[in-house]
Structures are given as structure tokens and as C-alpha cells.
Motif scaffolding. Sequence first.
Motif, PDB file in Angstrom:
ATOM      1  N   LEU A 145      -7.464 -16.645 -11.538  1.00  0.00           N
ATOM      2  CA  LEU A 145      -6.277 -15.913 -11.106  1.00  0.00           C
ATOM      3  C   LEU A 145      -5.062 -16.815 -11.255  1.00  0.00           C
ATOM      4  N   GLN A 146      -4.011 -16.297 -11.859  1.00  0.00           N
ATOM      5  CA  GLN A 146      -2.816 -17.091 -12.111  1.00  0.00           C
ATOM      6  C   GLN A 146      -1.569 -16.366 -11.625  1.00  0.00           C
ATOM      7  N   ASN A 147      -0.511 -17.140 -11.420  1.00  0.00           N
ATOM      8  CA  ASN A 147       0.774 -16.524 -11.101  1.00  0.00           C
ATOM      9  C   ASN A 147       1.135 -15.548 -12.217  1.00  0.00           C
ATOM     10  N   GLU A 148       1.773 -14.452 -11.841  1.00  0.00           N
ATOM     11  CA  GLU A 148       2.191 -13.385 -12.749  1.00  0.00           C
ATOM     12  C   GLU A 148       1.026 -12.495 -13.193  1.00  0.00           C
ATOM     13  N   ALA A 149      -0.176 -12.701 -12.656  1.00  0.00           N
ATOM     14  CA  ALA A 149      -1.291 -11.805 -12.980  1.00  0.00           C
ATOM     15  C   ALA A 149      -0.977 -10.423 -12.423  1.00  0.00           C
ATOM     16  N   PRO A 150      -1.391  -9.366 -13.108  1.00  0.00           N
ATOM     17  CA  PRO A 150      -1.080  -8.018 -12.630  1.00  0.00           C
ATOM     18  C   PRO A 150      -1.885  -7.615 -11.404  1.00  0.00           C
ATOM     19  N   VAL A 151      -1.281  -6.722 -10.615  1.00  0.00           N
ATOM     20  CA  VAL A 151      -1.968  -6.037  -9.518  1.00  0.00           C
ATOM     21  C   VAL A 151      -2.001  -4.577  -9.928  1.00  0.00           C
ATOM     22  N   LYS A 152      -3.207  -3.981  -9.922  1.00  0.00           N
ATOM     23  CA  LYS A 152      -3.341  -2.601 -10.398  1.00  0.00           C
ATOM     24  C   LYS A 152      -3.950  -1.707  -9.329  1.00  0.00           C
ATOM     25  N   PHE A 153      -3.539  -0.444  -9.352  1.00  0.00           N
ATOM     26  CA  PHE A 153      -4.109   0.594  -8.506  1.00  0.00           C
ATOM     27  C   PHE A 153      -4.492   1.751  -9.417  1.00  0.00           C
ATOM     28  N   LEU A 154      -5.757   2.085  -9.441  1.00  0.00           N
ATOM     29  CA  LEU A 154      -6.279   3.148 -10.310  1.00  0.00           C
ATOM     30  C   LEU A 154      -5.890   2.915 -11.775  1.00  0.00           C
ATOM     31  N   GLY A 155      -5.883   1.648 -12.198  1.00  0.00           N
ATOM     32  CA  GLY A 155      -5.592   1.302 -13.585  1.00  0.00           C
ATOM     33  C   GLY A 155      -4.135   1.187 -13.940  1.00  0.00           C
ATOM     34  N   VAL A 156      -3.250   1.442 -12.983  1.00  0.00           N
ATOM     35  CA  VAL A 156      -1.807   1.386 -13.234  1.00  0.00           C
ATOM     36  C   VAL A 156      -1.235   0.128 -12.591  1.00  0.00           C
ATOM     37  N   LYS A 157      -0.452  -0.620 -13.353  1.00  0.00           N
ATOM     38  CA  LYS A 157       0.153  -1.841 -12.819  1.00  0.00           C
ATOM     39  C   LYS A 157       1.192  -1.470 -11.764  1.00  0.00           C
ATOM     40  N   ILE A 158       1.016  -2.001 -10.549  1.00  0.00           N
ATOM     41  CA  ILE A 158       1.955  -1.721  -9.463  1.00  0.00           C
ATOM     42  C   ILE A 158       2.626  -2.984  -8.938  1.00  0.00           C
ATOM     43  N   GLY A 159       2.230  -4.135  -9.465  1.00  0.00           N
ATOM     44  CA  GLY A 159       2.823  -5.368  -8.981  1.00  0.00           C
ATOM     45  C   GLY A 159       2.277  -6.572  -9.723  1.00  0.00           C
ATOM     46  N   ARG A 160       2.537  -7.753  -9.125  1.00  0.00           N
ATOM     47  CA  ARG A 160       2.088  -8.996  -9.749  1.00  0.00           C
ATOM     48  C   ARG A 160       1.849 -10.061  -8.677  1.00  0.00           C
ATOM     49  N   ARG A 194       8.381  -1.437  -4.892  1.00  0.00           N
ATOM     50  CA  ARG A 194       8.824  -0.773  -3.664  1.00  0.00           C
ATOM     51  C   ARG A 194       8.503   0.720  -3.674  1.00  0.00           C
ATOM     52  N   SER A 195       8.415   1.308  -4.847  1.00  0.00           N
ATOM     53  CA  SER A 195       8.132   2.745  -4.933  1.00  0.00           C
ATOM     54  C   SER A 195       6.679   3.079  -4.565  1.00  0.00           C
ATOM     55  N   PHE A 196       5.787   2.080  -4.589  1.00  0.00           N
ATOM     56  CA  PHE A 196       4.386   2.311  -4.237  1.00  0.00           C
ATOM     57  C   PHE A 196       4.210   2.162  -2.728  1.00  0.00           C
ATOM     58  N   ARG A 197       3.530   3.114  -2.122  1.00  0.00           N
ATOM     59  CA  ARG A 197       3.308   3.095  -0.672  1.00  0.00           C
ATOM     60  C   ARG A 197       1.904   2.605  -0.357  1.00  0.00           C
ATOM     61  N   ALA A 198       1.773   1.337   0.021  1.00  0.00           N
ATOM     62  CA  ALA A 198       0.482   0.787   0.433  1.00  0.00           C
ATOM     63  C   ALA A 198       0.217   1.236   1.871  1.00  0.00           C
ATOM     64  N   SER A 199      -1.055   1.445   2.180  1.00  0.00           N
ATOM     65  CA  SER A 199      -1.411   1.870   3.534  1.00  0.00           C
ATOM     66  C   SER A 199      -2.495   0.947   4.093  1.00  0.00           C
ATOM     67  N   GLY A 200      -2.784   1.112   5.364  1.00  0.00           N
ATOM     68  CA  GLY A 200      -3.743   0.254   6.052  1.00  0.00           C
ATOM     69  C   GLY A 200      -5.179   0.414   5.595  1.00  0.00           C
ATOM     70  N   ASP A 201      -5.483   1.467   4.852  1.00  0.00           N
ATOM     71  CA  ASP A 201      -6.859   1.675   4.397  1.00  0.00           C
ATOM     72  C   ASP A 201      -7.068   1.138   2.974  1.00  0.00           C
ATOM     73  N   MET A 202      -6.273   0.138   2.590  1.00  0.00           N
ATOM     74  CA  MET A 202      -6.366  -0.450   1.253  1.00  0.00           C
ATOM     75  C   MET A 202      -6.650  -1.943   1.363  1.00  0.00           C
ATOM     76  N   ALA A 203      -7.320  -2.472   0.345  1.00  0.00           N
ATOM     77  CA  ALA A 203      -7.605  -3.905   0.290  1.00  0.00           C
ATOM     78  C   ALA A 203      -7.537  -4.365  -1.158  1.00  0.00           C
ATOM     79  N   LEU A 204      -7.175  -5.629  -1.353  1.00  0.00           N
ATOM     80  CA  LEU A 204      -7.128  -6.205  -2.692  1.00  0.00           C
ATOM     81  C   LEU A 204      -8.477  -6.820  -3.032  1.00  0.00           C
ATOM     82  N   GLU A 205      -8.891  -6.614  -4.278  1.00  0.00           N
ATOM     83  CA  GLU A 205     -10.175  -7.131  -4.753  1.00  0.00           C
ATOM     84  C   GLU A 205      -9.933  -7.871  -6.056  1.00  0.00           C
TER      85      GLU A 205
END
Length: 133
Positions: A51-66, A87-98
Motif C-alpha cells: 500500500l502506497q500514498n496516492e493508492a486509490p480507495v474504491k467503493f463498488l469498483g468506483v474510485k471515491i478517494g485516495r 466530499r460527495s460520497f456519504r460514508a456511514s457507520g456500517d462501512m469498513a476499509l479492507e
Amino acid sequence: MKRPISHVKIGLCVLLGLGITLGGLIWVGAGEVFQPTRTYATFFDTAVGGLQNEAPVKFLGVKIGRVSDIRIAPDERYVEVIVKIDRSFRASGDMALELGNEGIDGQTLLFLQRLPAGAQAVAPKRPLAVPSP
């Protein structure tokens, strides 16, 4: 008859080409730099190899962050990963990063997943003093 070569015209064409190229690079890159984000900290109790800086963060295959920073947590038992989510993506308490891999080259990135009903994300056993990013 041959016309004499105008070095001024050649220079202007080269400068114009460089200007257009530079402007295009700035235009493409500025979209991600100036996009408003929210900052989150997540913790892993295992190695985050690859894992490196600037690596993508994806939700359902769509890049939502880094990923913006990776460091050892203040208690030296966890790896702290700071992520910036659009900011347009709404994260909620029932989510976790993997942590996961994607593509032929096996690029390491983070996937934001919804937890199964009734499951809870595992948090560090004791509160950590995390400095504001």
C-alpha cells in the motif's frame, strides 16, 4: 526556389506546443487536486505491504478517494492509514476499509465495504490519540 527558414516561426510553434501540453497537464491534474474531500483515519493490526500514498480507495469498483498517509499509530501496535474521500460520497457507520489487490500487476488499494447486517467494525482496544491530519 527554397524559402529561408524562419527560426522565429519555428520557435513560436515549439513554445505554443509546450504551452498547450503544459496547460493540458495542469487541467487534467487540477481536477483531483482541488476536489473537496473528507479525511478519515483507519487502523490495521496487520502489515499493509504494497500500500502506497496516492493508492486509490474504491467503493463498488468506483474510485471515491485516495490514501494520503501511512504511518505507525501512536501506540506502535497498529498501522494508521489516512484516507481522503470525495466530499460527495456519504460514508456511514456500517462501512469498513479492507486491503486488497486489483489488476494484472496486483496494485494494492483499499476497498470500502458495507458490513454484513449485525456485524461491527473492529476498533483498537483502547483509544488512540490521533493528531489531526
